[in-house]
Scaffold this motif. Structure first.
Motif, mmCIF file in Angstrom:
data_model
loop_
_atom_site.group_PDB
_atom_site.id
_atom_site.type_symbol
_atom_site.label_atom_id
_atom_site.label_comp_id
_atom_site.label_asym_id
_atom_site.label_seq_id
_atom_site.Cartn_x
_atom_site.Cartn_y
_atom_site.Cartn_z
ATOM 1 N N PHE A 1 0.797 -1.222 0.000
ATOM 2 C CA PHE A 1 0.000 0.000 0.000
ATOM 3 C C PHE A 1 0.833 1.276 0.000
ATOM 4 N N GLN A 2 2.163 1.142 0.048
ATOM 5 C CA GLN A 2 2.975 2.338 -0.123
ATOM 6 C C GLN A 2 3.031 2.753 -1.595
ATOM 7 N N SER A 3 2.626 1.819 -2.477
ATOM 8 C CA SER A 3 2.625 2.153 -3.898
ATOM 9 C C SER A 3 1.277 1.906 -4.573
ATOM 10 N N HIS A 4 0.302 1.383 -3.807
ATOM 11 C CA HIS A 4 -1.036 1.106 -4.346
ATOM 12 C C HIS A 4 -2.046 1.734 -3.396
ATOM 13 N N LEU A 5 -2.639 2.830 -3.797
ATOM 14 C CA LEU A 5 -3.498 3.611 -2.906
ATOM 15 C C LEU A 5 -4.837 2.923 -2.685
ATOM 16 N N VAL A 6 -5.177 2.710 -1.412
ATOM 17 C CA VAL A 6 -6.467 2.124 -1.045
ATOM 18 C C VAL A 6 -6.975 2.822 0.207
#
Length: 311
Positions: A18-23
């Motif tokens: 999630f540091q590179s895939h926004l959720v």
């Protein structure tokens, strides 16, 4: 079962993916709950770093507050400076790992500070951690080399290892961040580290960028390493390395190999596979791995779906 046949899997997908895939925050907490239901008890949950550098982890405090509702978990995080460590302590983190890079160029790109200056910051942080009841560890990112330069050896670790002990930080996470290490290299660098710290203070984090991740597991067991970082579905990436293969070693693949090798993880593999498929399909995070596609190796009384071969 003897302690020697038990491994603690520390799940790093809540931070790495999630540091590179926004959720949304709720998705992150749902992932933790699913993994806890599968038997995982140790997590690297987030990073307390500047939100303008890693906006995907700007909700770290909220994630910690909600994950604390799940009983029996060990919740760790990453920090880049003393301010981040104070935020982690206030949020209730059990441990915090400083982001120390063995690669000078990445150190500056990641936290805007040289490796030498990072060690000065870490020394200040060690005093704070001792006063505030939080375990301070340090990463050694790119311990085996990378992201673009040549491989590193055990000898290359020596000077840094002595400096870390001088500072008083003796819990280390050795990260093969670029996936450079085959079994021989794994043994060399870990053997060097074990000359400075006991095995119970050493965590190894393997990234599978070059397809050698699973081969690292059994040498680690031979060396007495019992805490291994993995990422569900091989997920992960880094904003400072756009387009790079940044995923961690796939948790469900690692658990299958360990269990079939007679090593107890306490993790329910079918539930883990369900969680990996949820992450890939429902969340849409970039994912890899084998077991979630083929099914686990069947045990007594079980079957698995046949593979489609093309000749």
């Amino acid at each position: 079962m003897s302690e020697g046949n038990v491994v603690r899997i520390r799940e790093i997908a809540p931070r790495l993916a999630f540091q590179s895939h926004l959720v949304p925050t709720e998705v992150k907490v749902e992932l933790v709950r699913r993994l806890a239901d599968a038997g995982i008890r140790a997590f690297e949950l987030s990073s307390f770093v500047r939100p303008d550098l890693i906006p995907g982890l700007a909700d770290a405090e909220e994630v910690f507050a909600k994950a604390a509702d799940v009983p029996g978990l060990s919740l760790g995080c990453c920090v880049g400076n003393a301010r981040g460590l104070a935020r982690a302590a206030d949020a209730g983190a059990d441990s915090a790992a400083f982001l120390l890079s063995a690669d000078e160029h990445f150190a500056r790109a990641n936290i805007g500070r040289s490796t030498v200056d990072s060690l000065v910051e870490l020394e200040r942080m060690a005093a704070y951690a001792a006063d505030h009841g939080i375990v301070l560890a340090t990463y050694v990112i790119f311990a085996w080399g990378g992201p673009t330069g040549p491989a590193r050896s055990g000898e290359d670790l020596e000077t840094l290892a002595r400096r870390l002990l001088d500072i008083g930080v003796d819990h280390w996470i050795l990260a093969d961040s670029s996936g450079y290490a085959a079994p021989r290299q794994i043994r060399e660098v870990v053997t060097t580290a074990l000359q400075h710290v006991p095995a119970e203070n050493l965590t190894v984090q393997i990234h599978d960028a070059r397809g050698m991740g699973l081969s690292a597991l059994l040498p680690l067991l031979d060396l007495g390493i019992r805490t291994i970082d993995t990422a569900l579905a091989g997920s992960g990436g880094h904003p400072a390395m756009p387009g790079a293969q940044g995923g961690g070693l796939c948790t469900e693949d690692a658990v299958q190999l360990l269990e079939l090798s007679g090593v107890h993880t306490g993790i329910d593999l079918p539930r883990l596979v369900e969680s990996a498929n949820w992450l890939a399909t429902e969340v849409g995070a970039p994912c890899k791995g084998f077991v979630r596609h083929t099914g686990p190796v069947p045990r007594d009384g079980q079957t698995t779906k046949p593979l489609a071969f093309t000749w």
